[in-house]
Design an enzyme around this catalytic site. Structure first.
Site, PDB file in Angstrom:
ATOM      1  N   ASP A   1      31.241   6.754  28.829  1.00  0.00           N
ATOM      2  CA  ASP A   1      30.319   6.965  28.021  1.00  0.00           C
ATOM      3  C   ASP A   1      30.779   8.508  27.247  1.00  0.00           C
ATOM      4  O   ASP A   1      31.398   8.842  27.816  1.00  0.00           O
ATOM      5  CB  ASP A   1      29.128   7.951  28.580  1.00  0.00           C
TER       6      ASP A   1
ATOM      7  N   ASP B   1      16.425  -1.371  28.237  1.00  0.00           N
ATOM      8  CA  ASP B   1      16.445  -0.769  29.403  1.00  0.00           C
ATOM      9  C   ASP B   1      14.486  -0.143  29.879  1.00  0.00           C
ATOM     10  O   ASP B   1      14.261  -1.007  29.067  1.00  0.00           O
ATOM     11  CB  ASP B   1      16.578   0.356  28.603  1.00  0.00           C
TER      12      ASP B   1
END
Length: 241
Positions: free
Chosen positions: A8, A131
């Protein structure tokens, strides 16, 4: 099942956030390319890159960093974070991304998948991130809750031609408490396209449970950064070695 390490990127650095909160970082490393190379030495067959600045702020601060990683590593790279338009997706594919991960854009407007297919992009290159929090799909960096379940949205995305789903259970993401298998299993059972699981994967047992229910891949983050899990060992266990 493939084990995919997450890299990330925020402000050109490799970070791990707690529950996606940009103010709560529990890992920060200066060189994302070195991190990716480290995971490849451990046997990673793919890298999962997320551009957090693009996802959160809509900026392209990390574009060169991402390009450099894609060009430098010998394995395929899937890229997500702030892929809002057809053009964003095409740009990443042009950079060499193996798969682009659409998020909010595809949940709100599944036609973006159709448009990419019409541009000649193979469905295998189109992954959609779903998500979920409290059983409902969340969008906009987990800030906004929808009224729909992952299965309801997943079926629409599959119908439109998405090649795979990246499913993250936000309830357990980054907490290192292990996974909640049930929502993942429901998705695997109801959809025909590959499901990649993410969020809360902490132990080797978590990996084996996910393999058992038919997940095609898992994205691991915090557990390997905090050395609760050895990536090399994780890959071997999943391969049955």
């Amino acid at each position: 099942m493939i084990v995919i390490p997450a890299v990330d990127i925020k402000n050109k650095k490799c970070v791990q956030l707690i529950q996606g909160n940009p103010d709560k970082k529990h890992i920060e490393l200066d060189n994302p390319l070195e991190v990716a190379e480290k995971w490849i030495k451990c046997g990673a067959e793919m890298i999962h890159l997320v551009d957090l600045d693009s996802a959160i702020y809509g900026t392209d601060t990390n574009k060169e960093t991402i390009k450099k990683i894609i060009e430098s590593v010998p394995v395929p790279v899937e890229v997500g974070g702030g892929v809002r338009t057809v053009e964003d997706a095409l740009n990443l594919i042009d950079l060499g991304a193996e798969r682009v991960i659409l998020g909010t854009s595809a949940v709100k407007n599944p036609e973006i998948i159709t448009e990419l297919l019409e541009k000649g992009i193979n469905s295998e290159k189109i992954m959609v991130a779903l998500d979920a929090k409290d059983g409902k799909v969340v969008i906009k960096g987990w800030m906004e809750k929808t009224e729909y379940t992952p299965i309801e949205i997943g079926k629409i995305l599959e119908e439109k031609g998405a090649g795979s789903i990246l499913f993250t259970n936000v309830d357990v993401e980054g907490l290192l408490d292990g996974i909640d298998i049930e929502p993942v299993k429901k998705l695997v059972d109801e959809l025909n396209i590959p499901i990649i699981a993410s969020g809360g994967i902490t132990t080797y047992d978590d990996l084996l449970k996910l393999k058992e229910i038919g997940v095609d891949g898992v994205v691991v983050g915090s557990a390997i950064y905090k050395e609760m899990m050895d990536l090399k060992k994780a890959i071997k266990i999943v391969k049955g070695e």
